[in-house]
Design an enzyme around this catalytic site. Structure first.
Site, PDB file in Angstrom:
ATOM      1  N   TYR A  11     -23.875 -10.905 -14.981  1.00  0.00           N
ATOM      2  CA  TYR A  11     -24.699 -11.044 -13.364  1.00  0.00           C
ATOM      3  C   TYR A  11     -24.708  -9.774 -12.799  1.00  0.00           C
ATOM      4  CZ  TYR A  11     -25.342 -12.741  -8.371  1.00  0.00           C
ATOM      5  OH  TYR A  11     -25.467 -12.897  -7.320  1.00  0.00           O
ATOM      6  N   PHE A  82     -17.221  -4.114 -16.136  1.00  0.00           N
ATOM      7  CA  PHE A  82     -17.264  -5.420 -15.654  1.00  0.00           C
ATOM      8  C   PHE A  82     -16.781  -6.615 -16.413  1.00  0.00           C
ATOM      9  CE2 PHE A  82     -21.237  -2.990 -14.092  1.00  0.00           C
ATOM     10  CZ  PHE A  82     -21.322  -3.264 -12.572  1.00  0.00           C
ATOM     11  N   LYS A  86     -13.977 -14.862 -15.119  1.00  0.00           N
ATOM     12  CA  LYS A  86     -14.123 -14.702 -13.772  1.00  0.00           C
ATOM     13  C   LYS A  86     -13.690 -16.078 -12.986  1.00  0.00           C
ATOM     14  CE  LYS A  86     -19.028 -15.243 -13.159  1.00  0.00           C
ATOM     15  NZ  LYS A  86     -20.053 -14.850 -12.486  1.00  0.00           N
ATOM     16  N   SER A 126     -11.465  -7.324  -6.910  1.00  0.00           N
ATOM     17  CA  SER A 126     -12.012  -8.744  -6.366  1.00  0.00           C
ATOM     18  C   SER A 126     -11.249  -8.593  -4.757  1.00  0.00           C
ATOM     19  CB  SER A 126     -11.823  -9.990  -7.125  1.00  0.00           C
ATOM     20  OG  SER A 126     -11.852 -10.870  -6.156  1.00  0.00           O
ATOM     21  N   ALA A 127     -11.887  -9.318  -3.916  1.00  0.00           N
ATOM     22  CA  ALA A 127     -11.180  -9.711  -2.702  1.00  0.00           C
ATOM     23  C   ALA A 127      -9.988 -10.556  -2.764  1.00  0.00           C
ATOM     24  CB  ALA A 127     -12.054  -9.990  -1.658  1.00  0.00           C
ATOM     25  N   TYR A 149      -6.240 -15.629 -12.474  1.00  0.00           N
ATOM     26  CA  TYR A 149      -7.495 -14.706 -12.594  1.00  0.00           C
ATOM     27  C   TYR A 149      -7.048 -13.722 -11.659  1.00  0.00           C
ATOM     28  CZ  TYR A 149     -12.011 -12.712 -10.781  1.00  0.00           C
ATOM     29  OH  TYR A 149     -12.713 -11.633 -10.228  1.00  0.00           O
ATOM     30  N   LYS A 153      -6.589  -9.191 -11.978  1.00  0.00           N
ATOM     31  CA  LYS A 153      -7.087  -8.245 -11.073  1.00  0.00           C
ATOM     32  C   LYS A 153      -5.991  -7.612 -10.532  1.00  0.00           C
ATOM     33  CE  LYS A 153     -11.237  -9.297 -11.974  1.00  0.00           C
ATOM     34  NZ  LYS A 153     -12.091  -8.262 -12.690  1.00  0.00           N
ATOM     35  N   ASN A 198     -18.756 -23.332 -10.122  1.00  0.00           N
ATOM     36  CA  ASN A 198     -17.385 -23.459  -9.318  1.00  0.00           C
ATOM     37  C   ASN A 198     -17.628 -22.975  -8.053  1.00  0.00           C
ATOM     38  OD1 ASN A 198     -15.545 -24.113 -11.505  1.00  0.00           O
ATOM     39  ND2 ASN A 198     -16.121 -22.079 -12.306  1.00  0.00           N
ATOM     40  N   ARG A 231     -16.880 -16.805   4.404  1.00  0.00           N
ATOM     41  CA  ARG A 231     -16.787 -15.833   3.588  1.00  0.00           C
ATOM     42  C   ARG A 231     -18.066 -14.621   3.818  1.00  0.00           C
ATOM     43  NH1 ARG A 231     -13.250 -18.792   2.870  1.00  0.00           N
ATOM     44  NH2 ARG A 231     -12.343 -19.752   0.996  1.00  0.00           N
TER      45      ARG A 231
HETATM   46  P1  NAD Z   1     -20.269 -12.185 -15.722  1.00  0.00           P
HETATM   47  O1  NAD Z   1     -19.393 -13.404 -16.532  1.00  0.00           O
HETATM   48  O2  NAD Z   1     -21.557 -12.804 -15.344  1.00  0.00           O
HETATM   49  O3  NAD Z   1     -20.297 -10.861 -16.269  1.00  0.00           O
HETATM   50  C1  NAD Z   1     -19.371 -10.658 -17.146  1.00  0.00           C
HETATM   51  C2  NAD Z   1     -19.766 -10.196 -18.562  1.00  0.00           C
HETATM   52  O4  NAD Z   1     -18.589  -9.705 -19.424  1.00  0.00           O
HETATM   53  C3  NAD Z   1     -20.485 -11.289 -19.410  1.00  0.00           C
HETATM   54  O5  NAD Z   1     -21.674 -10.913 -19.921  1.00  0.00           O
HETATM   55  C4  NAD Z   1     -19.376 -11.593 -20.666  1.00  0.00           C
HETATM   56  O6  NAD Z   1     -20.197 -11.879 -21.566  1.00  0.00           O
HETATM   57  C5  NAD Z   1     -18.707 -10.298 -20.752  1.00  0.00           C
HETATM   58  N1  NAD Z   1     -17.446 -10.202 -21.353  1.00  0.00           N
HETATM   59  C6  NAD Z   1     -16.087 -11.146 -21.014  1.00  0.00           C
HETATM   60  N2  NAD Z   1     -15.175 -10.900 -21.745  1.00  0.00           N
HETATM   61  C7  NAD Z   1     -15.739  -9.758 -22.539  1.00  0.00           C
HETATM   62  C8  NAD Z   1     -15.025  -9.093 -23.702  1.00  0.00           C
HETATM   63  N3  NAD Z   1     -13.823  -9.398 -23.923  1.00  0.00           N
HETATM   64  N4  NAD Z   1     -15.641  -8.204 -24.316  1.00  0.00           N
HETATM   65  C9  NAD Z   1     -17.210  -7.910 -23.862  1.00  0.00           C
HETATM   66  N5  NAD Z   1     -17.645  -8.487 -23.063  1.00  0.00           N
HETATM   67  C10 NAD Z   1     -16.868  -9.426 -22.291  1.00  0.00           C
HETATM   68  O7  NAD Z   1     -19.415 -12.109 -14.275  1.00  0.00           O
HETATM   69  P2  NAD Z   1     -19.993 -11.126 -13.106  1.00  0.00           P
HETATM   70  O8  NAD Z   1     -20.247 -12.311 -11.913  1.00  0.00           O
HETATM   71  O9  NAD Z   1     -20.985 -10.352 -13.190  1.00  0.00           O
HETATM   72  O10 NAD Z   1     -18.490 -10.251 -13.027  1.00  0.00           O
HETATM   73  C11 NAD Z   1     -18.345  -8.907 -13.319  1.00  0.00           C
HETATM   74  C12 NAD Z   1     -17.028  -8.666 -12.971  1.00  0.00           C
HETATM   75  O11 NAD Z   1     -16.915  -8.748 -11.598  1.00  0.00           O
HETATM   76  C13 NAD Z   1     -16.029  -9.577 -13.568  1.00  0.00           C
HETATM   77  O12 NAD Z   1     -15.046  -8.793 -13.928  1.00  0.00           O
HETATM   78  C14 NAD Z   1     -15.380 -10.252 -12.540  1.00  0.00           C
HETATM   79  O13 NAD Z   1     -14.099 -10.541 -12.594  1.00  0.00           O
HETATM   80  C15 NAD Z   1     -15.830  -9.408 -11.347  1.00  0.00           C
HETATM   81  N6  NAD Z   1     -16.109 -10.088 -10.028  1.00  0.00           N
HETATM   82  C16 NAD Z   1     -16.812 -10.888  -9.952  1.00  0.00           C
HETATM   83  C17 NAD Z   1     -17.150 -11.693  -8.730  1.00  0.00           C
HETATM   84  C18 NAD Z   1     -18.322 -12.661  -8.427  1.00  0.00           C
HETATM   85  O14 NAD Z   1     -18.064 -13.589  -7.863  1.00  0.00           O
HETATM   86  N7  NAD Z   1     -19.286 -12.733  -9.536  1.00  0.00           N
HETATM   87  C19 NAD Z   1     -16.162 -11.434  -7.563  1.00  0.00           C
HETATM   88  C20 NAD Z   1     -15.357 -10.442  -7.715  1.00  0.00           C
HETATM   89  C21 NAD Z   1     -15.173  -9.844  -9.175  1.00  0.00           C
HETATM   90  N1  UDP Z   2     -17.152 -24.159  -1.481  1.00  0.00           N
HETATM   91  C1  UDP Z   2     -17.635 -25.628  -1.210  1.00  0.00           C
HETATM   92  N2  UDP Z   2     -18.102 -26.451  -2.290  1.00  0.00           N
HETATM   93  C2  UDP Z   2     -18.284 -25.882  -3.329  1.00  0.00           C
HETATM   94  C3  UDP Z   2     -18.026 -24.480  -3.663  1.00  0.00           C
HETATM   95  C4  UDP Z   2     -17.449 -23.926  -2.843  1.00  0.00           C
HETATM   96  O1  UDP Z   2     -17.619 -26.197   0.134  1.00  0.00           O
HETATM   97  O2  UDP Z   2     -18.673 -26.712  -4.656  1.00  0.00           O
HETATM   98  C5  UDP Z   2     -16.712 -23.467  -0.375  1.00  0.00           C
HETATM   99  C6  UDP Z   2     -15.417 -23.163  -0.740  1.00  0.00           C
HETATM  100  O3  UDP Z   2     -14.537 -24.051  -0.157  1.00  0.00           O
HETATM  101  C7  UDP Z   2     -15.465 -21.629   0.322  1.00  0.00           C
HETATM  102  C8  UDP Z   2     -16.705 -21.316   0.293  1.00  0.00           C
HETATM  103  O4  UDP Z   2     -17.793 -22.302  -0.267  1.00  0.00           O
HETATM  104  O5  UDP Z   2     -15.217 -21.860   1.513  1.00  0.00           O
HETATM  105  C9  UDP Z   2     -17.235 -19.983  -0.939  1.00  0.00           C
HETATM  106  O6  UDP Z   2     -16.405 -20.400  -2.309  1.00  0.00           O
HETATM  107  P1  UDP Z   2     -16.516 -19.899  -3.540  1.00  0.00           P
HETATM  108  O7  UDP Z   2     -16.036 -20.509  -4.631  1.00  0.00           O
HETATM  109  O8  UDP Z   2     -18.180 -19.667  -3.792  1.00  0.00           O
HETATM  110  O9  UDP Z   2     -16.037 -18.421  -2.972  1.00  0.00           O
HETATM  111  P2  UDP Z   2     -14.446 -17.892  -2.989  1.00  0.00           P
HETATM  112  O10 UDP Z   2     -13.761 -19.320  -2.538  1.00  0.00           O
HETATM  113  O11 UDP Z   2     -13.837 -17.451  -4.176  1.00  0.00           O
HETATM  114  O12 UDP Z   2     -14.458 -17.122  -2.004  1.00  0.00           O
END
Ligand code: NAD
Ligand code: UDP
Length: 336
Positions: A11, A82, A86, A126-127, A149, A153, A198, A231
């Protein structure tokens, strides 16, 4: 010169590739992804958006031989990392899988980088590492984690800080993301979770498009304006641009620096639901259910350091975030 993007078909990675290709003519992009949570269809969509090709290697970052081969074949200058698992809930069910993939995978990547003297890195943190600190969250606060998770991080951050202390040639930006949502304005790429989502936004979009019946709102008795959780939602394109800025400013970073990428604003669950309803014109049935374990009432960033260090700030508002989410979801109801 080439840039290596691990997890680049995911993503946030795919949106970052678009922004990098808009800016960097002279740098080739190499994506490595094992496709555990993404599809090669993303690569066709990236060409449709940018008109440019990327090099794609299907490999696992835990695989030393495969990673070494990438560094042998391409003159990699810097890495944006990335790749990782997650899902918070799943991490409690499969902790070993999370520690192995995220922590061991990162150690393997760093080892190969060090052997090839590539010491510029932008990392997806991540936060969640702020634990239960009170918002606004700033980079000097103590860190902690409440689930495997988050621990991965935090562990990776510690490894990166130790590595940078041991060798001053490393420049590392540890970007602490708040809540990425939205999609590219073309509607061609976006978030495509496996199974039941989720996170709030993919859940709401799948309700809006008719794939899921009803949203569960986790608690309406928080100490917030309407009682639901607040959030800091950030448009994934703003987030992607933050990576470009981090990469461009790595030279200014000596050692390892943690930097928040957020907007500094908070939005409640019900504000999201109501805005989504208005923009999509769809009904979003929801039910208030008890709080989800481990959730905090309010989480938002102090986004000032990113502005000072990287001259970056988020510019896309909630309306744009949700309109772009809806364009992606309605054009691709089943994902890629
Ligand atoms: P995503 O799952 O869409 O992208 C992660 C990619 O990594 C996927 O394409 C997956 O196939 C690949 N991958 C996983 N393990 C691998 C491995 N061992 N080798 C090669 N490829 C692998 O997730 P995203 O939302 O794009 O998140 C990217 C990064 O940002 C992650 O590290 C995630 O923890 C971090 N992050 C995401 C969020 C969020 O809400 N999306 C928030 C904070 C941090
Ligand atoms: N949340 C919710 N219903 C859902 C998923 C999330 O009410 O099905 C709420 C959750 O309690 C939080 C906010 O939406 O207040 C963001 O949740 P998310 O899981 O997207 O992110 P994170 O909690 O990791 O910040």
């Amino acid at each position: 010169m080439s840039l290596l993007i691990t997890g680049g078909t995911g993503y946030i990675g795919s949106h970052t590739v678009v922004e990098l290709q808009a800016l960097t003519d002279e740098q080739d992009i190499v994506i490595v992804d094992n496709l555990s949570n993404s599809s090669t269809k993303v690569l066709d969509r990236l060409i449709q958006i940018t008109g440019k090709k990327v090099t794609f290697v299907k490999a696992d970052i835990c695989d030393y031989e495969a990673m070494n081969a990438i560094f042998e074949q391409h003159k990699i200058d810097a890495v944006i990392h990335f790749a990782g698992y997650k899902a918070v809930g799943e991490s409690s069910e499969k902790p070993l899988s999370y520690y192995y993939n995220n922590v061991s995978g990162t150690v393997m990547l760093l080892k190969v980088m060090a052997e090839h003297k590539v010491k510029k890195l932008v990392f997806s943190s991540s936060a969640t590492v702020y634990g239960d600190n009170e918002s606004p969250l700033n980079e000097s606060m103590a860190t902690s984690a409440t689930n495997p998770y988050g621990q991965t991080k935090l562990m990776i951050e510690h490894i990166l800080f130790d590595l940078a202390k041991s060798d001053s040639n490393w420049s590392i930006a540890c970007l602490r993301y708040f809540n990425p949502i939205g999609a590219h304005s073309s509607g061609l790429i976006g978030e495509n979770p496996n199974g039941v989502p989720n996170n709030l936004l993919p859940y709401v979009s799948q309700v809006a498009v008719g794939r899921l019946a009803q949203l569960q709102v986790f608690g309406d008795d928080y100490d917030t304006a309407d009682g639901t959780g607040v959030r800091d939602y950030i448009h994934v394109v703003d987030l992607a641009k933050g990576h470009v800025k981090a990469l461009q400013n790595l030279g200014k970073i000596s050692g390892c620096k943690a930097i928040n990428l957020g907007t500094g604003n908070g939005t409640s669950v019900l504000e999201i639901v109501n805005t989504f309803k208005e923009i999509s014109g769809q009904n979003i049935p929801y039910k208030i259910v008890p709080r989800r374990a481990g959730d905090l009432a309010t989480v938002f960033a102090d986004a000032s350091l990113a502005y000072e260090l990287l001259n970056w700030q988020a510019t896309r508002d909630l309306h744009t975030m949700i309109a772009d989410t809806w364009r992606w979801q309605s054009q691709n109801p089943q994902g890629f």
